[in-house]
Motif scaffolding. Structure first.
Motif, PDB file in Angstrom:
ATOM      1  N   SER A  32     -35.050  30.152  -8.769  1.00  0.00           N
ATOM      2  CA  SER A  32     -35.340  30.834 -10.032  1.00  0.00           C
ATOM      3  C   SER A  32     -34.295  30.537 -11.081  1.00  0.00           C
ATOM      4  O   SER A  32     -34.575  30.527 -12.266  1.00  0.00           O
ATOM      5  N   PRO A  55     -34.935  25.725 -11.641  1.00  0.00           N
ATOM      6  CA  PRO A  55     -36.121  25.054 -11.070  1.00  0.00           C
ATOM      7  C   PRO A  55     -36.065  23.540 -11.232  1.00  0.00           C
ATOM      8  O   PRO A  55     -36.660  22.809 -10.447  1.00  0.00           O
ATOM      9  N   GLU A  96     -43.124  28.858  -6.355  1.00  0.00           N
ATOM     10  CA  GLU A  96     -44.164  29.706  -6.939  1.00  0.00           C
ATOM     11  C   GLU A  96     -43.759  31.175  -6.919  1.00  0.00           C
ATOM     12  O   GLU A  96     -44.019  31.924  -7.862  1.00  0.00           O
ATOM     13  N   TRP A 118     -41.305  31.695  -9.698  1.00  0.00           N
ATOM     14  CA  TRP A 118     -41.976  31.688 -11.018  1.00  0.00           C
ATOM     15  C   TRP A 118     -42.758  32.981 -11.245  1.00  0.00           C
ATOM     16  O   TRP A 118     -42.723  33.579 -12.303  1.00  0.00           O
ATOM     17  N   THR A 139     -40.538  35.947 -12.169  1.00  0.00           N
ATOM     18  CA  THR A 139     -39.807  35.923 -13.439  1.00  0.00           C
ATOM     19  C   THR A 139     -40.286  37.061 -14.348  1.00  0.00           C
ATOM     20  O   THR A 139     -41.494  37.244 -14.525  1.00  0.00           O
ATOM     21  N   SER A 159     -45.016  33.776 -18.599  1.00  0.00           N
ATOM     22  CA  SER A 159     -44.920  32.320 -18.638  1.00  0.00           C
ATOM     23  C   SER A 159     -46.297  31.703 -18.410  1.00  0.00           C
ATOM     24  O   SER A 159     -47.096  32.215 -17.613  1.00  0.00           O
ATOM     25  N   ASN A 215     -47.902  33.378 -14.732  1.00  0.00           N
ATOM     26  CA  ASN A 215     -47.287  34.213 -13.704  1.00  0.00           C
ATOM     27  C   ASN A 215     -47.828  35.644 -13.769  1.00  0.00           C
ATOM     28  O   ASN A 215     -48.646  35.986 -14.631  1.00  0.00           O
ATOM     29  N   TYR A 242     -43.378  30.392 -23.067  1.00  0.00           N
ATOM     30  CA  TYR A 242     -42.842  31.711 -22.706  1.00  0.00           C
ATOM     31  C   TYR A 242     -43.032  32.665 -23.870  1.00  0.00           C
ATOM     32  O   TYR A 242     -42.927  32.275 -25.036  1.00  0.00           O
TER      33      TYR A 242
END
Length: 851
Positions: free
Chosen positions: A6, A9, A59, A62, A65, A69, A82, A156
């Motif tokens: 995280s 990446p 994954e 992500w 997060t 995103s 996500n 984002y």
């Protein structure tokens, strides 16, 4: 492992790429080696499991997060998102997949435009999001990805509301420390007046913004994030690179300070021009800047004035060449769009209601600035948030229709005025282009600027008026033909008796142009009406001769409001003193009434004796009455009565004089003088009069100690207004002493009146910048004092440290205005729980003509 993925990446992608290469080499070895297909399959299966596990880790990182995103294809359709992104739109991944992101995120009126901007964005890009379908304030970060010929984009969404949380910025203690006003910041705030103060901690990425800073941008100070990232989103996109370069120069130590103009976005999306000044206040051991403090001053009105002036000049200059009418109209549209921040502009010139010409512009962004491009026919605006349309008369049978439109922001009342000015000027230029040609352009350049000015403008030569504009006609209530070539003294007179021409010459000689301040005078114009005018003058050359350019401002309404406010404060003060004044009047009136009753009884005794005396004079038997008179004289004790009557009369006269003095002081204090009544006054008498008015309110807790210098020169002033100042300071001193006594802060065993108010007057040498002397009036009390936080705000309107309902909060603000109006100074010194001292400095300017 997951935390490592995280946090970086990209490193995982590199490792996976290297692993794939090793797998390919190993498979090639197996093909050529003795292990055969079985060994090759087992090795491949093991490697594949590792790859699948690494993919799952990526994954999970992500999806975990906290920032929404997305991965978009070249058509900006959602390929992946996500978990937090799905929650943001309150939909599942399967519902979001395949949706066009700009249509999903932005409102109908701008989503296509934003889609174009987003698809053309190169490299890393970020920009604020407006007119979102989602509630809140957002920031978009986008980065294109190209791999194996497939175009994708990572996007984002930053929720700016989350930045308001103290934990995002620092601990509560850190926020408190940053918001503490240190000496440097306080000095900047005091010097800036209406400046917004900012404080950047460059190495930590932290920031502080004063409440005034938030107000400049239209934000609620309590909801303005002290966050550098949020602030950067408010910088106008054309100035972002300039700001980033400036910050880098500070960090690198290549500059020590800056002074520049830049643009910011307000809460409503409007552009605000600010004058930015800053300076490094702290560097680290290596010399790199750690902290920069500065101010921002709103100069939007000034910049708009510059644009208006530029518009008037350039529109008129276009008539000097062979410019086409269409190019002049397009120029007018561009300035109207620039002043109102419009995205589209269209002008229709109609003759006898039929469209004669139609031209328009729209704005788009290139890499460095906004550009204006012609609208193509047929002219049709897209759906817009706001539209502004005005009509202007061009001639008897022709008119101009000017239409502006916006998607992002609504039009404001000021925009209407800006368009009115540009439209009017555009009509003037076109009319001149059509009728007068190119002959008198220079004269019209000046005429257009001056005639559009809200200030009255005069040009004087040898005491006569050579020129005036439309505003001057309005102010002086005369037509231009009745003003030109007339003596200035015949057009207006100064109520204080000064000669108007001498006043103007004096203003120009004393360099009032440097400060830009107006000299306020009450005048009477030719029709007999009285009004307040502000004067500003400078020496110029006009038509080859020396003269004075004079600016006039009508201050009548402002002065009327000031007078009403001052009178209201006077009456409020009298209301607070009413009980004490009534008591002061009631005491002498009580013993006067008692004395009159006594004199009435004495009068009867005098009457009895006088009757016998009269009879003795007119009756022949005077000898018989003489003894009776003597007996009655003794019986009534007339010797005592005569002596006591004299004492009673003296006592009653003293009491009546006291009542007369109190009434006189009240009448003088409450009087609302509508004239500019400057008079020569004795400062010591003003002080004593103020003390007499308020004495009964403060005498029970305070002792008045005078130290008044005798033979002080008289000063030219408005005594009622100065009396207001003195009473305000005395009342505040009395209140401070009462509060200190109520809190038990005076030493034990002190007498009944613990408070002391020391009043002194004297002459101070060279107090003012021009070196002139002043009379100082000082009020020193031993009351509760003023806290350091409140000391810088005590002269602000409506600021008060008293309880609700006690005082208006205007006393010291009005006092400051009065002293400034007398060209004087006022300052204060205070120590908490020890006392306060106010100093007033008044210029010694006795008026000879009033003697």
């Amino acid at each position: 492992m997951i935390s490592d993925i995280s946090s970086n990446p990209e490193s995982l992608k590199i490792r996976l790429s290297e692993r794939n290469k090793r797998i390919e080499e190993y498979l090639r070895f197996l093909d050529e080696g003795p292990l055969g297909k079985e060994a090759k399959f087992k090795e491949f299966h093991t490697t594949l499991e590792k790859l699948i596990f690494a993919k799952e880790e990526l994954e999970e990182a992500w999806d975990g997060t906290p920032i929404p995103s997305f991965i978009l294809d070249k058509d900006l359709k959602i390929l992946r998102c996500n978990q937090i992104a799905a929650q943001l739109f309150q939909k599942s991944f399967f519902e979001l997949k395949g949706e066009v992101f700009p249509y999903l995120f932005w409102k109908d009126e701008i989503w296509q435009e934003e889609a174009l901007v987003l698809s053309q964005a190169k490299e890393y890009s970020c920009f604020p999001a407006v007119l979102s379908r989602l509630p809140g304030s957002f920031h978009i970060i986008s980065k294109p990805l190209e791999k194996e010929g497939v175009e994708k984009r990572v996007l984002y969404i930053i929720d700016l509301e989350a930045l308001l949380l103290p934990s995002h910025f620092a601990s509560t203690r850190e926020v408190s420390n940053i918001q503490n006003i240190d000496e440097d910041r306080l000095l900047l705030a005091l010097e800036g007046g209406k400046n917004g103060v900012w404080d950047f901690y460059l190495t930590e990425g932290k920031a502080y913004f004063s409440p005034q800073y938030a107000r400049i941008l239209g934000f609620d100070p309590d909801k303005f994030p002290n966050n550098f990232s949020h602030w950067e989103t408010l910088v106008h996109w054309e100035d972002k690179e300039k700001i980033r370069s400036l910050i880098q120069d500070y960090i690198n130590g290549t500059i020590e300070s800056h002074d520049l103009e830049l643009r910011m976005y307000s809460l409503t999306g409007k552009t605000v021009w600010v004058w930015s000044r800053g300076k490094v206040v702290k560097r680290d051991a290596m010399g790199y800047a750690e902290r920069v403090v500065g101010t921002h001053l709103d100069i939007t009105e000034r910049k708009k004035a510059e644009i208006r002036t530029e518009a008037v000049l350039e529109l008129n200059q276009r008539t000097l060449g062979l410019e086409s009418e269409e190019s002049i109209v397009l120029l007018g549209i561009r300035y109207a769009m620039q002043l109102t921040e419009s995205e589209w502009g269209l002008v229709r010139i109609r003759k006898k209601r039929e469209i004669e010409k139609e031209v328009g512009l729209y704005t788009c962004k290139d890499e460095t600035s906004s550009v204006y491009l012609p609208l193509e026919s047929p002219f049709k605006f897209p759906t817009s948030t706001g539209m502004l349309q005005l009509n202007f008369t061009l001639s008897d049978d022709a008119d101009i229709e000017l239409t502006l439109a916006n998607k992002r922001t609504d039009f404001e009342s000021t925009d209407h005025k800006e368009v009115q000015l540009i439209g009017s000027e555009l009509c003037q230029v076109l009319l001149r282009k059509r009728t007068e040609g190119l002959l008198r352009t220079s004269e019209w350049n000046l005429q257009s600027i001056v005639e559009c000015s809200p200030n009255g403008i005069l040009i004087l030569q040898d005491t006569k008026i050579s020129f005036c504009n439309r505003s001057a006609e309005i102010f002086l209530e005369k037509k231009k033909s009745e003003i030109i070539n007339e003596e200035i003294s015949d057009i207006l007179g100064i109520i204080s008796g000064e000669d108007p021409y001498e006043l103007i010459r004096k203003i120009a000689d004393e360099d009032q142009t440097i400060t830009g301040s107006l000299v306020e005078k009450k005048v009477v114009i030719a029709n007999g009406r009285k009004k307040w005018l502000g004067f500003w003058a400078i020496e110029i050359i006009y038509n080859g001769q020396v003269g004075f350019l004079v600016y006039l401002n009508d201050l009548s309404k402002t002065k009327e409001t000031e007078g009403q406010l001052l009178q209201s404060e006077k009456l409020a003060t009298i209301g607070q003193l009413a009980a004490g004044v009534a008591h002061e009047i009631n005491n002498p009136m009580a013993f006067i009434q008692s004395n009159l009753d006594t004199l009435k009884r004495y009068n009867k005794s005098f009457a009895n004796v006088l009757k016998l005396i009269r009879a003795s004079i007119f009756d022949g038997n005077s000898l018989g009455l003489n003894s009776e008179i003597l007996n009655l004289w003794k019986q009534e004790d007339l010797d005592f009565l005569l002596e006591d009557t004299e004492s009673i009369l003296d006592e009653s006269k003293d009491g009546s004089d006291r009542v007369i003095e109190i009434v006189k002081n009240i009448k003088s204090f409450a009087h609302s003088d509508k004239e500019d009544c400057l008079s020569n006054s004795n400062v010591n008498e003003l002080v004593r009069s103020a003390v007499n008015l308020i004495f009964n309110k403060i005498k029970y807790e305070s002792e008045i100690i005078y130290s008044l210098q005798e033979d002080l020169p008289f000063i030219s002033c408005r005594p009622q207004e100065l009396g207001q100042v003195l009473i305000n300071l005395l009342a505040n001193a009395g209140h401070a002493i009462e509060e200190k006594k109520e809190k038990g802060l005076f030493p034990e065993g002190i007498k009944e009146r613990p408070g002391k108010i020391e009043i002194s007057t004297n002459i101070k040498k060279a107090i003012f910048p021009n070196g002139s002397d002043a009379i100082e009036i000082a009020f020193k009390d031993n009351g509760i004092g003023i806290s350091e936080d409140a000391l810088s705000r005590i002269f602000d309107p409506f600021f008060t440290t008293k309880e609700i309902g006690v005082g208006t909060g205007l006393g010291l603000s009005i006092s400051m205005d009065i002293i400034r109006k007398h060209q004087g100074l006022i300052n204060v010194e205070s120590v908490k729980c020890q006392g306060t001292t106010f100093h007033i400095y008044l210029p010694i300017t006795e008026r000879k003509d009033d003697k």
